[in-house]
Design a protein around this motif. Sequence first.
Motif, PDB file in Angstrom:
ATOM      1  N   ASN A  26     -77.954  11.985  11.383  1.00  0.00           N
ATOM      2  CA  ASN A  26     -76.941  11.074  10.851  1.00  0.00           C
ATOM      3  C   ASN A  26     -76.691   9.907  11.790  1.00  0.00           C
ATOM      4  OD1 ASN A  26     -75.255  12.545   8.418  1.00  0.00           O
ATOM      5  ND2 ASN A  26     -76.193  14.011   9.806  1.00  0.00           N
ATOM      6  N   THR A  27     -75.729   9.097  11.408  1.00  0.00           N
ATOM      7  CA  THR A  27     -75.282   8.029  12.290  1.00  0.00           C
ATOM      8  C   THR A  27     -74.772   8.629  13.589  1.00  0.00           C
ATOM      9  OG1 THR A  27     -74.652   6.636  10.425  1.00  0.00           O
ATOM     10  CG2 THR A  27     -73.614   6.149  12.535  1.00  0.00           C
ATOM     11  N   SER A  28     -75.281   8.136  14.706  1.00  0.00           N
ATOM     12  CA  SER A  28     -74.860   8.612  16.024  1.00  0.00           C
ATOM     13  C   SER A  28     -73.483   8.058  16.346  1.00  0.00           C
ATOM     14  CB  SER A  28     -75.876   8.161  17.077  1.00  0.00           C
ATOM     15  OG  SER A  28     -75.349   8.305  18.365  1.00  0.00           O
ATOM     16  N   LEU A  29     -72.508   8.954  16.545  1.00  0.00           N
ATOM     17  CA  LEU A  29     -71.130   8.522  16.799  1.00  0.00           C
ATOM     18  C   LEU A  29     -71.042   7.620  18.015  1.00  0.00           C
ATOM     19  CD1 LEU A  29     -67.894  10.586  16.538  1.00  0.00           C
ATOM     20  CD2 LEU A  29     -68.341   9.293  18.619  1.00  0.00           C
ATOM     21  N   GLU A  30     -71.666   8.022  19.110  1.00  0.00           N
ATOM     22  CA  GLU A  30     -71.534   7.256  20.346  1.00  0.00           C
ATOM     23  C   GLU A  30     -72.133   5.860  20.206  1.00  0.00           C
ATOM     24  OE1 GLU A  30     -74.865  10.190  20.322  1.00  0.00           O
ATOM     25  OE2 GLU A  30     -72.682  10.350  20.167  1.00  0.00           O
ATOM     26  N   GLU A  31     -73.219   5.743  19.458  1.00  0.00           N
ATOM     27  CA  GLU A  31     -73.865   4.441  19.297  1.00  0.00           C
ATOM     28  C   GLU A  31     -73.049   3.518  18.398  1.00  0.00           C
ATOM     29  OE1 GLU A  31     -77.954   4.848  18.119  1.00  0.00           O
ATOM     30  OE2 GLU A  31     -78.286   6.511  19.508  1.00  0.00           O
ATOM     31  N   VAL A  32     -72.599   4.041  17.255  1.00  0.00           N
ATOM     32  CA  VAL A  32     -71.874   3.175  16.325  1.00  0.00           C
ATOM     33  C   VAL A  32     -70.514   2.775  16.893  1.00  0.00           C
ATOM     34  CG1 VAL A  32     -70.670   4.928  14.922  1.00  0.00           C
ATOM     35  CG2 VAL A  32     -71.464   2.818  13.865  1.00  0.00           C
ATOM     36  N   LEU A  87     -82.401   3.921  10.765  1.00  0.00           N
ATOM     37  CA  LEU A  87     -81.501   2.797  10.464  1.00  0.00           C
ATOM     38  C   LEU A  87     -80.059   3.218  10.208  1.00  0.00           C
ATOM     39  CD1 LEU A  87     -83.884   0.796   8.102  1.00  0.00           C
ATOM     40  CD2 LEU A  87     -83.203   0.155  10.423  1.00  0.00           C
ATOM     41  N   ALA A  88     -79.712   4.459  10.520  1.00  0.00           N
ATOM     42  CA  ALA A  88     -78.368   4.944  10.190  1.00  0.00           C
ATOM     43  C   ALA A  88     -77.278   4.122  10.864  1.00  0.00           C
ATOM     44  CB  ALA A  88     -78.231   6.415  10.571  1.00  0.00           C
ATOM     45  N   VAL A  89     -77.421   3.855  12.135  1.00  0.00           N
ATOM     46  CA  VAL A  89     -76.402   3.068  12.839  1.00  0.00           C
ATOM     47  C   VAL A  89     -76.377   1.643  12.312  1.00  0.00           C
ATOM     48  CG1 VAL A  89     -75.733   2.090  15.074  1.00  0.00           C
ATOM     49  CG2 VAL A  89     -76.417   4.491  14.926  1.00  0.00           C
ATOM     50  N   ALA A  90     -77.553   1.057  12.147  1.00  0.00           N
ATOM     51  CA  ALA A  90     -77.628  -0.326  11.648  1.00  0.00           C
ATOM     52  C   ALA A  90     -77.016  -0.440  10.257  1.00  0.00           C
ATOM     53  CB  ALA A  90     -79.077  -0.798  11.630  1.00  0.00           C
ATOM     54  N   ASN A  91     -77.292   0.514   9.395  1.00  0.00           N
ATOM     55  CA  ASN A  91     -76.730   0.479   8.039  1.00  0.00           C
ATOM     56  C   ASN A  91     -75.217   0.687   8.048  1.00  0.00           C
ATOM     57  OD1 ASN A  91     -79.117  -0.060   6.633  1.00  0.00           O
ATOM     58  ND2 ASN A  91     -79.669   2.108   6.517  1.00  0.00           N
ATOM     59  N   SER A  92     -74.737   1.549   8.934  1.00  0.00           N
ATOM     60  CA  SER A  92     -73.291   1.757   9.046  1.00  0.00           C
ATOM     61  C   SER A  92     -72.598   0.481   9.504  1.00  0.00           C
ATOM     62  CB  SER A  92     -73.000   2.898  10.023  1.00  0.00           C
ATOM     63  OG  SER A  92     -73.528   4.120   9.551  1.00  0.00           O
ATOM     64  N   THR A 106     -77.965   9.073   1.264  1.00  0.00           N
ATOM     65  CA  THR A 106     -78.308  10.478   1.457  1.00  0.00           C
ATOM     66  C   THR A 106     -79.673  10.707   2.085  1.00  0.00           C
ATOM     67  OG1 THR A 106     -76.881  11.044  -0.403  1.00  0.00           O
ATOM     68  CG2 THR A 106     -78.503  12.696   0.253  1.00  0.00           C
ATOM     69  N   VAL A 107     -80.652   9.882   1.758  1.00  0.00           N
ATOM     70  CA  VAL A 107     -81.975  10.060   2.356  1.00  0.00           C
ATOM     71  C   VAL A 107     -82.387   8.845   3.199  1.00  0.00           C
ATOM     72  CG1 VAL A 107     -82.824  11.751   0.707  1.00  0.00           C
ATOM     73  CG2 VAL A 107     -83.051   9.334   0.174  1.00  0.00           C
ATOM     74  N   GLY A 108     -81.407   8.061   3.609  1.00  0.00           N
ATOM     75  CA  GLY A 108     -81.657   6.987   4.569  1.00  0.00           C
ATOM     76  C   GLY A 108     -82.606   5.906   4.120  1.00  0.00           C
ATOM     77  N   VAL A 109     -82.533   5.507   2.832  1.00  0.00           N
ATOM     78  CA  VAL A 109     -83.504   4.550   2.308  1.00  0.00           C
ATOM     79  C   VAL A 109     -83.033   3.099   2.381  1.00  0.00           C
ATOM     80  CG1 VAL A 109     -84.560   6.218   0.759  1.00  0.00           C
ATOM     81  CG2 VAL A 109     -82.613   4.866  -0.043  1.00  0.00           C
ATOM     82  N   MET A 110     -81.794   2.878   2.772  1.00  0.00           N
ATOM     83  CA  MET A 110     -81.274   1.504   2.796  1.00  0.00           C
ATOM     84  C   MET A 110     -81.726   0.739   4.024  1.00  0.00           C
ATOM     85  SD  MET A 110     -79.542   1.095   0.034  1.00  0.00           S
ATOM     86  CE  MET A 110     -78.097   0.043  -0.008  1.00  0.00           C
ATOM     87  N   VAL A 111     -81.681  -0.581   3.910  1.00  0.00           N
ATOM     88  CA  VAL A 111     -81.827  -1.468   5.058  1.00  0.00           C
ATOM     89  C   VAL A 111     -80.506  -2.217   5.183  1.00  0.00           C
ATOM     90  CG1 VAL A 111     -84.320  -1.684   4.845  1.00  0.00           C
ATOM     91  CG2 VAL A 111     -82.834  -3.322   3.661  1.00  0.00           C
ATOM     92  N   GLN A 148     -64.313   2.966   7.201  1.00  0.00           N
ATOM     93  CA  GLN A 148     -64.532   4.288   7.809  1.00  0.00           C
ATOM     94  C   GLN A 148     -66.029   4.567   7.880  1.00  0.00           C
ATOM     95  OE1 GLN A 148     -62.054   8.033   7.084  1.00  0.00           O
ATOM     96  NE2 GLN A 148     -63.850   8.465   5.817  1.00  0.00           N
ATOM     97  N   VAL A 149     -66.438   5.228   8.968  1.00  0.00           N
ATOM     98  CA  VAL A 149     -67.838   5.589   9.167  1.00  0.00           C
ATOM     99  C   VAL A 149     -67.942   7.081   9.429  1.00  0.00           C
ATOM    100  CG1 VAL A 149     -69.850   5.343  10.683  1.00  0.00           C
ATOM    101  CG2 VAL A 149     -68.524   3.319  10.047  1.00  0.00           C
ATOM    102  N   HIS A 150     -68.815   7.763   8.674  1.00  0.00           N
ATOM    103  CA  HIS A 150     -69.149   9.156   8.961  1.00  0.00           C
ATOM    104  C   HIS A 150     -70.184   9.160  10.082  1.00  0.00           C
ATOM    105  CE1 HIS A 150     -67.949  11.310   4.957  1.00  0.00           C
ATOM    106  NE2 HIS A 150     -67.100  10.331   5.262  1.00  0.00           N
ATOM    107  N   ALA A 151     -70.020  10.053  11.050  1.00  0.00           N
ATOM    108  CA  ALA A 151     -70.953  10.097  12.176  1.00  0.00           C
ATOM    109  C   ALA A 151     -70.968  11.493  12.777  1.00  0.00           C
ATOM    110  CB  ALA A 151     -70.552   9.061  13.237  1.00  0.00           C
ATOM    111  N   THR A 152     -71.978  11.760  13.575  1.00  0.00           N
ATOM    112  CA  THR A 152     -72.058  13.024  14.311  1.00  0.00           C
ATOM    113  C   THR A 152     -72.348  12.742  15.779  1.00  0.00           C
ATOM    114  OG1 THR A 152     -74.435  13.279  13.893  1.00  0.00           O
ATOM    115  CG2 THR A 152     -72.936  14.314  12.316  1.00  0.00           C
ATOM    116  N   ILE A 153     -71.898  13.637  16.637  1.00  0.00           N
ATOM    117  CA  ILE A 153     -72.232  13.542  18.053  1.00  0.00           C
ATOM    118  C   ILE A 153     -73.745  13.698  18.208  1.00  0.00           C
ATOM    119  CG2 ILE A 153     -71.930  14.587  20.332  1.00  0.00           C
ATOM    120  CD1 ILE A 153     -69.430  13.177  19.318  1.00  0.00           C
TER     121      ILE A 153
END
Length: 511
Positions: free
Chosen positions: A241-247, A212-217, A178-183, A227-232
């Motif tokens: 959020n995780t960038s759809l195009e990148e992931v 790190l959203a894309v890397a963590n996904s 939720t707050v992007g704290v993972m690696v 499944q991956v949640h992402a946004t344009i």
Amino acid sequence: MYIDKVKQEMKIPEKVRIFDTTLRDGEQTPGVAITPEEKIRIAKRLDNLGVDVIEVGFPAASLGERKAAQEIKGLNLNAKVCGLARVLQEDLDAALDSDVDYIHTFIGTSPLHREYKLHMDQEEILTKAVDAVEYIKDHGIIAEFSAEDATRTEFEFLKNIYKAVEEAGADVINVPDTVGVMVPASMRQLVGDLKEVVSIPISVHCHDDFGLAVANSLAAVEAGAQQVHATINGLGERAGNTSLEEVVMALMTTYGIKTNITTELLVSTSELVSRITGVKMPPNKAIVGENAFAHEAGIHVHGVLQKAETYEPLKPEMVGHTRRIVMGKHTGARAIKSKLDDYGIEMNEDQFCTLYDQVKKLGDKGKMVTDADLQALAETVLGKPKEEKVKLEGFTVMTGDNVLPTATVKLSIDGNIKTAAKTGVGPVDAAINVIQDLVRETADIELKEYHIEAITGGTNALAEVFVIMADGDGHSATGRSTVEDVVMASVEAVLDSINKILLARDMDQLP
């Protein structure tokens, strides 16, 4: 590649579903508000793109949210239409009333959320989560459950609540960072541990607070997430959020994992969302940015022209982009020659050297030379007469409010230096007046036509000036110049035309 060795140790699935939350979490981007009509446009585009689930909003938030969800559901899209709901009766009913076929329900589970937001203990939260999932399933709807702030939740409690909702009938569990704290290493470990606890598909929802959203996904997928949640464009709360195009492109090209995304539509979809939301993409944005496939440095351009893969990890056409060779101070001669070949422009070595020097000088001034700029510069060089009887030695102009525009010009005419000053209605008019006056002893040449155009937009655009001049003996000639200064362009164009006329007069006098 080394990744191929590593993939053998991963638990990557053959296919990953893309859960798009542009219309829900993406709309929560500060300053963004999407109307129901705009949501419908984006939803249609997302469906064409091939996303598996479209989270259309939070139906309990407003009547407009419910109406948009109903209208999108009525489009009979291929994608599942999902509504977000807290584990509250009124939220769940609002989502059901919207006629969605997929409900994403959530409740906070971390100590922070339990103590400061919900004021509930673990048992109460677990009960509410189970009740919500059972309620959704009683209505025959697909249920996805998120333990909000999962990555800061004690693993034992996280394990218990996910097992409980699975037993209640949940179709998917989602793990929100939720707050992007993972690696990546910790995300991989967490999803791997959860895979041993639940048997239903695991989804992840990563925020980009530390970039790190894309890397963590991707790390979650390496551990078996399906499944991956992402946004344009990576839109969303705070840093997004995780960038759809990148992931998607990383999954498909680096990992060889299938998705249902039609990648050739990524750029056009990105541009549509950017226009509607008003959130402009930085030029260096991966995959869809203006510069994602742009090259200026001579070494890079040389490599790309020989074999694109030397400096491009994927073909621009794969994502609906185009390659751009940008010209500036780092551009090499080979790149400029390649561009000229594309335009069908032929130059001798002297002409090319003149053009090359002009591009470099403009680059040193911070100017990026566009394709249109280069063509205009080339036309100017090609149009120059072989001999110049009249050469510019220097000029100054004075203009301003309550000042009569005045130009002082120094010319070399057949080797003789002449200087004069004249006024005009503006600095360009004054400069042309004084040039005509200085050459009058050599030839009575008058300006017949004058055209000016900015090659590209912006205050630093190159000015292209085109003139036609004529003398009293029936000689006329065009003149052209393309430089960053309007007055200089006008002076050079006029001198270009004058020299052509003088050359023509000399040719007439030959025996």
